[in-house]
Every structure is written in C-alpha cells, then in structure tokens.
Write a protein that holds these residues in place. Structure first.
Motif, PDB file in Angstrom:
ATOM      1  N   LYS A   1      -5.647   2.022   4.467  1.00 19.77           N
ATOM      2  CA  LYS A   1      -4.999   2.597   5.656  1.00 19.77           C
ATOM      3  C   LYS A   1      -6.000   3.046   6.720  1.00 19.77           C
ATOM      4  O   LYS A   1      -5.759   2.869   7.919  1.00 19.77           O
ATOM      5  CB  LYS A   1      -4.104   3.763   5.237  1.00 19.77           C
TER       6      LYS A   1
ATOM      7  N   THR B   1      -4.409  -5.482   8.799  1.00 22.22           N
ATOM      8  CA  THR B   1      -5.087  -5.839   7.542  1.00 22.22           C
ATOM      9  C   THR B   1      -5.989  -7.061   7.715  1.00 22.22           C
ATOM     10  O   THR B   1      -6.882  -7.286   6.899  1.00 22.22           O
ATOM     11  CB  THR B   1      -4.085  -6.110   6.396  1.00 22.22           C
TER      12      THR B   1
ATOM     13  N   GLU C   1      -0.588   5.138  13.037  1.00 22.39           N
ATOM     14  CA  GLU C   1      -0.050   5.508  11.720  1.00 22.39           C
ATOM     15  C   GLU C   1       1.469   5.327  11.675  1.00 22.39           C
ATOM     16  O   GLU C   1       2.030   4.843  10.686  1.00 22.39           O
ATOM     17  CB  GLU C   1      -0.411   6.970  11.421  1.00 22.39           C
TER      18      GLU C   1
ATOM     19  N   ILE D   1       2.321   1.659  11.236  1.00 22.68           N
ATOM     20  CA  ILE D   1       2.070   1.208   9.862  1.00 22.68           C
ATOM     21  C   ILE D   1       3.205   1.675   8.948  1.00 22.68           C
ATOM     22  O   ILE D   1       3.704   0.921   8.123  1.00 22.68           O
ATOM     23  CB  ILE D   1       0.707   1.740   9.339  1.00 22.68           C
ATOM     24  N   ASN D   2       3.617   2.932   9.132  1.00 22.68           N
ATOM     25  CA  ASN D   2       4.655   3.516   8.276  1.00 22.68           C
ATOM     26  C   ASN D   2       6.031   2.899   8.490  1.00 22.68           C
ATOM     27  O   ASN D   2       6.912   3.028   7.638  1.00 22.68           O
ATOM     28  CB  ASN D   2       4.724   5.035   8.486  1.00 22.68           C
TER      29      ASN D   2
ATOM     30  N   GLN E   1      -7.032  -0.016   8.507  1.00 14.39           N
ATOM     31  CA  GLN E   1      -5.910  -0.491   9.331  1.00 14.39           C
ATOM     32  C   GLN E   1      -5.829   0.296  10.643  1.00 14.39           C
ATOM     33  O   GLN E   1      -5.733  -0.292  11.725  1.00 14.39           O
ATOM     34  CB  GLN E   1      -4.578  -0.304   8.584  1.00 14.39           C
TER      35      GLN E   1
ATOM     36  N   GLN F   1       6.551  -0.223   8.553  1.00 17.01           N
ATOM     37  CA  GLN F   1       6.608  -1.471   7.785  1.00 17.01           C
ATOM     38  C   GLN F   1       6.682  -1.206   6.280  1.00 17.01           C
ATOM     39  O   GLN F   1       6.436  -0.097   5.815  1.00 17.01           O
ATOM     40  CB  GLN F   1       5.377  -2.315   8.084  1.00 17.01           C
TER      41      GLN F   1
ATOM     42  N   SER G   1      -0.036  -6.183   6.256  1.00 15.80           N
ATOM     43  CA  SER G   1       0.498  -5.162   7.152  1.00 15.80           C
ATOM     44  C   SER G   1      -0.307  -5.177   8.452  1.00 15.80           C
ATOM     45  O   SER G   1      -1.265  -5.935   8.580  1.00 15.80           O
ATOM     46  CB  SER G   1       0.422  -3.786   6.492  1.00 15.80           C
TER      47      SER G   1
END
Length: 204
Positions: A143, A26, A162, A165-166, A146, A168, A23
C-alpha cells in the motif's frame, strides 16, 4: 487503433488468453510493456475506454448520465471526483461503458490468430471481464508503494490516493484468485526477471 498492437502479423491459432490485473498503482503497465516488448498483443481495457471517451456521442451520453447536462466537453477531473465519491454514479457509468469495452475486446480476440493474447483489465475480478481470460496474473505492490506511485502519477494527496485504493477490491483478495502473482515492489529489473521465469515455465 483500439488496442496497443505489438505485432502486425498474427500467427497460428489463438490458444491462451492471459489477464493482467492488480490494484491502483501496483504497476500493471510495467507487466504489459514487458509482453509488448516481447512482440505479444496486449489489449488494454483502459486504452479502449479512453478511445470511447473521445467519441462525441459517448461524451454527450456520459455528461447526461452523470451531470444531467448536454455538453460536448469531457471534464475528466470532474468525472473522477464524482465517481470516487458517488457509488451509484460510478455504477451507472460502468454499466454504460463496460459492455462496449467488453465487446471491443472480444472482437479483437476473435479476429486475431495470436497464440497468446494478454488483456490488461483493472477490474477483472469485479466484472464479467473474467469470462474473457483463461489465466490471471495479479501484479502486487504494498500500500505504501501504491500510494507513492498514485500521488506521483495523478497529483493526488495521500488521503485521496488512499480513498481510491480502498474503493477497489483489496489486493490480497485478488492474490487469492490469481493463477500467478508478480511482486512489483522493487525495481523493474526485478519484476522483469519474475516475468521471464513465469513466461518460460508457461511456454514449457
């Protein structure tokens, strides 16, 4: 060059194609760089995407597609803001770019005799790019890590990081689909030790 060539000479028949994914934030590039240093060919989807976005006809098409404008200037920040807030536009852009990236990756694979080729593809599981690989390494980071890395790299707020990330596929879903998982929460040395162990086991 369309990809990050790590060796000028290709040897023996192509056998194994290893996908590297994860992600945002990472640390996929840490893993890719390790294999490049070892002399392997690493084909990067992001690199090919960046090369395409330098081409005048592609820039014109993207601006028309996303903004309905005839412009030869590519505003990457504006594009990022749009596609992370508009799923339809994101899909339109991907439907245009992905087939070209896929074709280029396949062309590089088909024309090279490397024994092992690594393909760094962020959206490997979300797209038909999975067809290009035999095995998948998923790079994992929690997270918090990340968010920290994305903020440092892209200058985003915590909320923005955030949100991206959310957007994906959750990392735990990717881990369930992986053949191998590399924990990249700690130091690069710790990560490289895992890669060394994996590589030795893989080569048998």
């Amino acid at each position: 060059s369309w990809c990050d060539w790590s060796s000028d000479v290709c040897s023996s028949d192509l056998k194994e194609k290893i996908g590297i994914t994860g992600s945002l934030g990472t640390g996929k590039s840490v893993v890719s760089n390790y294999f490049k240093k070892m002399g392997h060919l690493v084909i990067s989807a992001d690199f090919i995407n960046a090369e395409l976005l330098n081409e005048e006809d592609v820039i014109l098409k993207v601006n028309k597609l996303l903004f309905g404008e005839d412009s030869e200037y590519l505003d990457k920040k504006r594009i990022a803001e749009l596609i992370f807030s508009n799923k339809e536009k994101k899909k339109e852009l991907e439907d245009y770019l992905h087939p070209m990236i896929y074709a280029k990756m396949k062309e590089i694979i088909d024309n090279c005799d490397e024994e092992i080729v690594f393909l760094e593809i962020p959206l490997l599981f979300e797209t038909n790019f999975i067809e290009l690989v035999d095995y998948v390494i998923v790079v994992y980071a929690n997270k918090t890590e990340q968010i920290k890395r994305i903020r440092k790299r892209d200058g985003l707020t915590k909320v923005e990081a955030e949100k991206r990330i959310n957007e994906q596929m959750p990392i735990y879903e990717k881990i369930l689909k992986a053949d191998y998982v590399i924990d990249n929460n700690k130091t690069i040395k710790h990560t490289e030790q895992q890669l060394k162990e994996w590589y030795e086991a893989f080569r048998g």
